[in-house]
Design a protein around this motif. Structure first.
Motif, short mmCIF file in Angstrom:
data_model
loop_
_atom_site.label_atom_id
_atom_site.label_comp_id
_atom_site.label_asym_id
_atom_site.label_seq_id
_atom_site.Cartn_x
_atom_site.Cartn_y
_atom_site.Cartn_z
N LEU A 797 38.47 75.14 96.16
CA LEU A 797 38.13 76.29 97.00
C LEU A 797 38.50 77.59 96.31
CD1 LEU A 797 37.25 77.51 99.74
CD2 LEU A 797 39.65 77.25 100.46
N LEU A 798 39.70 77.66 95.72
CA LEU A 798 40.09 78.88 95.02
C LEU A 798 39.15 79.17 93.86
CD1 LEU A 798 44.00 78.77 94.89
CD2 LEU A 798 42.54 80.25 96.25
N ALA A 799 38.75 78.11 93.15
CA ALA A 799 37.84 78.32 92.02
C ALA A 799 36.51 78.91 92.49
CB ALA A 799 37.61 77.00 91.29
N ARG A 800 35.97 78.40 93.60
CA ARG A 800 34.72 78.94 94.13
C ARG A 800 34.90 80.39 94.58
NH1 ARG A 800 34.92 74.00 97.13
NH2 ARG A 800 33.73 72.35 96.11
N LEU A 801 35.99 80.65 95.27
CA LEU A 801 36.20 82.00 95.80
C LEU A 801 36.44 83.01 94.68
CD1 LEU A 801 38.44 81.27 98.92
CD2 LEU A 801 36.01 81.84 98.87
N ARG A 802 37.05 82.57 93.57
CA ARG A 802 37.25 83.51 92.47
C ARG A 802 35.94 83.89 91.80
NH1 ARG A 802 42.26 80.27 90.72
NH2 ARG A 802 43.93 81.33 91.83
N THR A 803 34.98 82.96 91.83
CA THR A 803 33.66 83.35 91.30
C THR A 803 32.98 84.39 92.18
OG1 THR A 803 32.57 81.55 92.51
CG2 THR A 803 33.37 81.07 90.28
N MET A 804 33.47 84.51 93.44
CA MET A 804 32.93 85.52 94.35
C MET A 804 33.78 86.78 94.39
SD MET A 804 31.99 83.03 97.54
CE MET A 804 31.35 81.41 97.27
N GLY A 805 34.82 86.86 93.55
CA GLY A 805 35.60 88.09 93.47
C GLY A 805 36.98 88.02 94.09
N LEU A 806 37.44 86.87 94.50
CA LEU A 806 38.78 86.76 95.07
C LEU A 806 39.82 86.95 93.98
CD1 LEU A 806 40.23 85.95 97.83
CD2 LEU A 806 40.52 83.71 96.77
N THR A 807 40.79 87.84 94.20
CA THR A 807 41.83 88.08 93.20
C THR A 807 42.89 87.00 93.28
OG1 THR A 807 43.14 89.45 94.68
CG2 THR A 807 41.41 90.56 93.41
N ARG A 808 43.77 86.99 92.25
CA ARG A 808 44.85 86.00 92.25
C ARG A 808 45.84 86.26 93.37
NH1 ARG A 808 46.37 84.96 85.86
NH2 ARG A 808 44.30 84.17 85.24
N ALA A 809 46.12 87.53 93.65
CA ALA A 809 47.05 87.84 94.74
C ALA A 809 46.48 87.38 96.08
CB ALA A 809 47.34 89.33 94.77
N GLN A 810 45.16 87.59 96.28
CA GLN A 810 44.55 87.12 97.51
C GLN A 810 44.54 85.59 97.58
OE1 GLN A 810 40.75 89.16 97.09
NE2 GLN A 810 41.32 90.65 98.68
N GLY A 811 44.40 84.92 96.44
CA GLY A 811 44.46 83.47 96.42
C GLY A 811 45.84 82.95 96.82
N ARG A 812 46.87 83.61 96.32
CA ARG A 812 48.22 83.21 96.71
C ARG A 812 48.43 83.40 98.21
NH1 ARG A 812 49.68 85.69 91.75
NH2 ARG A 812 50.16 87.64 92.83
N ARG A 813 47.99 84.56 98.73
CA ARG A 813 48.16 84.81 100.17
C ARG A 813 47.38 83.80 100.99
NH1 ARG A 813 47.58 90.32 98.74
NH2 ARG A 813 45.46 90.36 99.57
N LEU A 814 46.19 83.42 100.50
CA LEU A 814 45.38 82.45 101.24
C LEU A 814 46.09 81.10 101.35
CD1 LEU A 814 42.72 81.51 102.53
CD2 LEU A 814 41.87 81.02 100.23
N LEU A 815 46.61 80.60 100.23
CA LEU A 815 47.27 79.29 100.26
C LEU A 815 48.56 79.35 101.07
CD1 LEU A 815 46.79 77.78 96.69
CD2 LEU A 815 45.40 77.51 98.74
N VAL A 816 49.29 80.46 100.97
CA VAL A 816 50.54 80.57 101.74
C VAL A 816 50.23 80.62 103.23
CG1 VAL A 816 52.47 82.09 102.26
CG2 VAL A 816 51.87 81.62 99.89
N LEU A 817 49.25 81.45 103.62
CA LEU A 817 48.92 81.55 105.04
C LEU A 817 48.33 80.24 105.57
CD1 LEU A 817 47.37 85.15 105.19
CD2 LEU A 817 49.60 84.39 106.03
N GLU A 818 47.62 79.53 104.72
CA GLU A 818 47.05 78.25 105.16
C GLU A 818 48.13 77.21 105.42
OE1 GLU A 818 44.36 74.62 103.32
OE2 GLU A 818 44.23 76.62 102.41
N SER A 819 49.17 77.22 104.59
CA SER A 819 50.23 76.21 104.74
C SER A 819 51.27 76.62 105.79
CB SER A 819 50.93 75.98 103.40
OG SER A 819 51.52 77.18 102.93
N LEU A 820 51.30 77.88 106.17
CA LEU A 820 52.34 78.33 107.10
C LEU A 820 52.25 77.72 108.50
CD1 LEU A 820 53.12 82.10 106.39
CD2 LEU A 820 54.62 80.12 106.20
N PRO A 821 51.03 77.59 109.11
CA PRO A 821 51.01 77.05 110.48
C PRO A 821 51.68 75.69 110.61
CG PRO A 821 48.91 78.07 109.97
CD PRO A 821 49.69 78.06 108.70
N GLN A 822 51.33 74.76 109.72
CA GLN A 822 51.94 73.44 109.83
C GLN A 822 53.42 73.48 109.47
OE1 GLN A 822 50.01 70.41 107.56
NE2 GLN A 822 51.12 68.73 108.52
N ALA A 823 53.79 74.31 108.46
CA ALA A 823 55.20 74.41 108.10
C ALA A 823 56.01 75.04 109.22
CB ALA A 823 55.35 75.22 106.81
#
Length: 906
Positions: A797-823
């Motif tokens: 998913l990150l690889a696809r989104l980076r081809t659309m312009g997602l930055t590395r900082a936004q990728g980190r925030r995405l994965l952190v926010l995605e894992s936070l609800p269950q954590a």
């Protein structure tokens, strides 16, 4: 079939060697921990049993068989022959054979012989007479005397010449060094023991002995044979009672018939010592049965038929075993809590590892089923593939546990390791068979937001919740050691199961509620993270169950350990009153307080004069009265937390009124609020009035006490006999040197160490700590497995989104926010569940047995309370691990680049 199975297994293992090695490591570690647990319990249990036997002393742990003297209906020759070493030795061998296993007799420390049941007065004038009364002696003929003693002087007694009979006039004897010193006996001394219808028996002392092992069973079972006693005549009272010496003369075994010529009532005895190293805690029930049988059962009948019909058996082994059993019964359920929690988490992690492997190979197995592979064939090949890895790993873990913990039983360790290996082997085939029982070309969405629970699942969950609630309520009502004792080990796990089922049901609700507001935000990261969190598969209930169970066990275990520490600290503080206590039998020297203040580590010192025998009102009951300086003492009470009060309330207004007193609730109820007189130990009388009531106070421990201003006491009563010291690092040696024998020195740290009296207590704490730590480790592993399960999809998913312009900082925030609800769900749910488990189960759990060596400690009952650190640390650790893994995933995917992760068409 074999020609097909072997290439399949070899090919699959070569295709994924990393997964095979990871499974082998997980199985080996889990099997090692599972096998080590029962062996550790065996080791600590055996050490505790041996310590209990050693503390009980051999006079309680040995079995003493005594028979009456030979029947008077026998001829004199037959009576004499019955007491000779040969017949006694044959009956000794039969007595040993009558003892049932697992009770084992230490032959090296056991003995037999003849002794007089009644002591005999010795009229020789040269013997010491403390009150003018002649000393008395016991005559004994113990077998094996030369093997258990060394000569100080002289030689061992012998029976030379003609065989000894009841008419023999002179025999030889030895005495121990203690007997020789107390009765002033030397080599060559002759003692004359009165005879019956004959002249006195002359006993010539030929040797003075020193026991090789004075505390061993040979000497300590009948202590009089080793150490003389100064006996007080019954009925004599006063400051100078009538006393006489009582000792033992040790004759040669062949001289036993000579005892028949005295009035001492000679009786044969067989002394059977217990072999401590051969007794095991897991045999405790059988040991108690063996002792009961020996005292009044089939073994007693064997003994009487082999030795004498009137043989008497005496031992206190049953009391020692019962005391140890009470200690073990109080500690065992608490240790089982950690074992059940850790075992549950470990089992869930094994299932999660199987689920991860099944998901990784979902497409492969679906293709095989679509091409006509049978379900049994697929499951069988998966079983063979897993067994090739798990069986050697389980065996390796078992061997590691056996080498690390020698001395325990083999079968329990083998059983637990085999159970772990069986679960590891069967988890993947069963998981795959369940997932592929029907042939499907495409599976729909299986996330928590879209899938609605079925009615069967609802009924099953409700049934499980009802059973768990019933078990918890039963435990609360009956306690951990009652009829519900087995439930205490499962109680935290049951609470975790309830919480997991409830949280999985509630988990989609906040995600649905937050999805719409997040969609109206300017950025896409938050909305996408919530959408991704909602795509968590339904099987996320398994890692959530592992996390909640592990967190609940960690919180519960941490609270138990914290409660044990608090109970010991509290009991030591109540007993000592401060960090150290110097107390004398009378007033302490005037310069002692200054010397102690200068000792290293002493921060403050409080002087107290305690009259333990003060009489109140009618003078029939005593109450301890402590005279203190109100300002210093109130500061000490506030610092220790023992009945803090305002020192000004203890000062007397004027010189004519009654002294204000701080009293215990029992004393306040007994004396009331009005003035009453108290007569002190120096014969002066003061009038006091209870002004303050506190449960405890530093100077005096107990249910009743009075604390008054010592300025209102006489000069003699106000002199301090107790000094209470405070300081962080007190030097024990310096305090003893400063006290210089003027009073006894007690440290709070030493008093606290005294409460750990049995290796069973310390061993249970170590096992508990290790089990909680292992559970926490498995919790982290469960979290990593759950995150690893979604790792390929996240990276793609990150690889696809980076081809659309997602930055590395936004990728980190995405994965952190995605894992936070269950954590967050696991962390908050684990802390809440742990707190609820402690609150629910505290009424049925008593920590007194594991915390304190004696139930009659000053602290009373040790209760289970929630520990804030145990609540916070595991929850924060889960959040940190989840966020850390998400950050590492984002960094790793950015480092590899997008092209590597994308396939053709992406």
């Amino acid at each position: 079939m074999k020609s097909v199975t072997a290439p399949w297994v070899r090919t699959r293992l070569r295709a994924a060697p990393g997964a095979a090695w990871a499974l082998a490591l997980l199985v080996a570690l889990t099997a090692c921990l599972a096998a080590a647990f029962p062996r550790a319990l065996d080791r600590y249990g055996d050490a505790g049993l041996h310590r209990a036997l050693e503390r009980a002393r051999p006079d309680r742990t040995s079995v003493l068989l005594t028979a009456p003297q030979p029947d008077f209906l026998l001829t004199p020759r037959q009576r004499q022959e019955a007491l000779r070493p040969g017949p006694l030795g044959r009956r000794y061998d039969k007595a040993l054979a009558a003892v049932d296993r697992p009770l084992v007799v230490d032959r090296a420390a056991s003995t037999y012989g003849v002794r007089t049941a009644q002591s005999l007065k010795v009229p020789d004038p040269w013997l010491p007479r403390p009150s003018g009364l002649p000393p008395q002696v016991v005559l004994a003929t113990p077998h094996g005397l030369g093997d258990h003693a060394r000569l100080r002087s002289g030689r061992l007694p012998r029976a030379t010449g003609a065989p000894v009979t009841a008419a023999t006039g002179t025999v030889e004897a030895a005495v121990t060094a203690e007997t020789a010193e107390s009765l002033r006996i030397e080599v060559g001394s002759v003692l004359h023991v009165p005879g019956v219808e004959r002249s006195p028996l002359a006993v010539r002392v030929t040797g003075v002995l020193a026991p090789r092992d004075p505390g061993g069973a040979y000497w300590a079972t009948q202590p009089l044979l080793r150490t003389p006693a100064l006996v007080t005549v019954p009925g004599s009272a006063g400051p100078d009672p009538d006393q006489y010496w009582l000792g033992a003369l040790l004759l040669a075994p062949d001289a036993a018939p000579a005892l028949l010529g005295t009035a001492g009532n000679p009786v044969p005895y067989w002394q059977l010592a217990s072999e401590y190293d051969a007794l095991h805690a897991h045999d405790l029930d059988r040991l108690k049965s063996a002792v009961a049988s020996l005292e009044s059962g089939p073994a007693l009948r064997k003994v009487r038929s082999a030795v004498d019909p009137a043989t008497d058996v005496s031992t206190d082994l049953d009391e020692v075993f019962a005391s140890f059993d009470r200690l073990r019964s109080g500690i065992g359920p608490l240790v089982a809590v950690a074992a059940a929690g850790t075992g549950t988490v470990a089992g869930v992690v094994l299932l999660m590892a199987a689920g991860l492997a099944a998901d990784r190979r979902h497409a492969e197995l679906s293709l095989l089923r679509a091409r006509g592979a049978s379900l049994c064939g697929v499951a069988g090949r998966l079983l063979a593939e897993t067994a090739v890895v798990a069986l050697p790993a389980g065996a390796l873990g078992l061997v590691a546990a056996l080498l690390a913990l020698p001395g325990g039983r083999l079968l329990p360790a083998l059983g637990t390791a085999a159970a772990v290996t069986a679960v590891a082997c069967a988890a993947l085939p069963l998981r795959a068979a369940l997932a592929h029982r029907a042939v499907r070309l495409h599976d729909g969405r299986r996330d928590v937001v879209s899938v609605r629970p079925s009615r069967r699942r609802t009924v099953a969950e409700l049934t499980l919740v009802v059973l768990a609630l019933g078990a918890v309520e039963t435990l609360r009502r009956r306690g951990a050691t009652g009829a519900a004792g087995d439930l205490v080990s499962l109680a935290p796990v049951l609470v975790g199961v309830i919480a997991a089922l409830v949280l999985v049901r509630l988990y989609p609700l906040p995600l649905r509620a937050l999805a719409r507001p997040a969609g109206r935000l300017r950025g896409a990261v938050a909305h996408l993270a919530l959408a991704r969190a909602g795509r968590t598969p339904v099987s996320a209930a398994l890692p959530l169950l592992a996390l909640l169970t592990a967190l609940t066990t960690a919180v519960f275990g941490g609270s138990v350990l914290a409660g044990v520490d608090h109970a010991r600290d509290r009991a030591a503080l109540l007993s000592v009153g401060a960090d150290a206590r110097v107390e004398g039998t009378g007033p302490l020297p005037a310069g002692l307080p200054d010397r102690l203040r200068d000792a290293p580590g002493v921060a403050s010192l409080t002087e107290v004069g305690i009259a333990y025998q003060a009489k109140a009102e009618d003078g029939r009951q005593s109450v301890p009265v402590a005279g203190v300086d109100p300002a210093d003492y109130s500061a000490l009470a506030a610092r220790t937390g023992l009945g803090a009060f305002d020192g000004r309330e203890l000062r007397r207004d004027g010189r004519s009124g009654p002294l204000p007193a701080l009293a215990s609730p029992a004393a306040a109820e007994r004396f009331g609020s009005g003035p009453f007189p108290v007569r002190l130990e120096d014969a002066t009388t003061v009038t006091v009035r209870i002004a303050l009531v506190r449960e405890s106070t530093p100077a005096v421990s107990g249910e009743e006490f009075l604390v008054v201003d010592r300025s209102g006491l006489s000069a003699e009563a106000a002199r301090p006999n107790t000094l209470l010291l405070s300081g962080d690092r007190l030097d024990v040696g310096a305090l003893h040197r400063a006290a210089d024998g003027a009073g006894s020195v007690r440290l709070r740290s030493q008093e606290r160490a005294r409460y750990v009296d049995s290796p069973l207590q310390s061993g249970a704490e170590r096992v508990y700590t290790a089990a909680v730590a292992a559970g926490a480790g498995y919790a982290v592993l469960a979290l990593l497995l759950s995150l690893l399960r979604a790792a390929p999809e996240r990276v793609a998913l990150l690889a696809r989104l980076r081809t659309m312009g997602l930055t590395r900082a936004q990728g980190r925030r995405l994965l952190v926010l995605e894992s936070l609800p269950q954590a967050l769900l696991a962390a908050a749910g684990g802390a809440l569940t742990g707190w609820a488990a402690v609150r629910l189960l505290s009424a049925g759990i008593d920590l007194t047995t594991i915390a304190l060596a004696t139930p009659s400690s000053p602290a009373g009952r040790a209760e289970l309370r929630a520990d804030p650190w145990s609540l916070a640390v595991p929850a924060v650790a889960v959040l940190l691990v989840a966020v850390g893994v998400a950050v590492v995933q984002a960094w790793w995917s950015g480092r590899r680049g997008s092209v590597v992760e994308l396939r053709a068409g992406d």
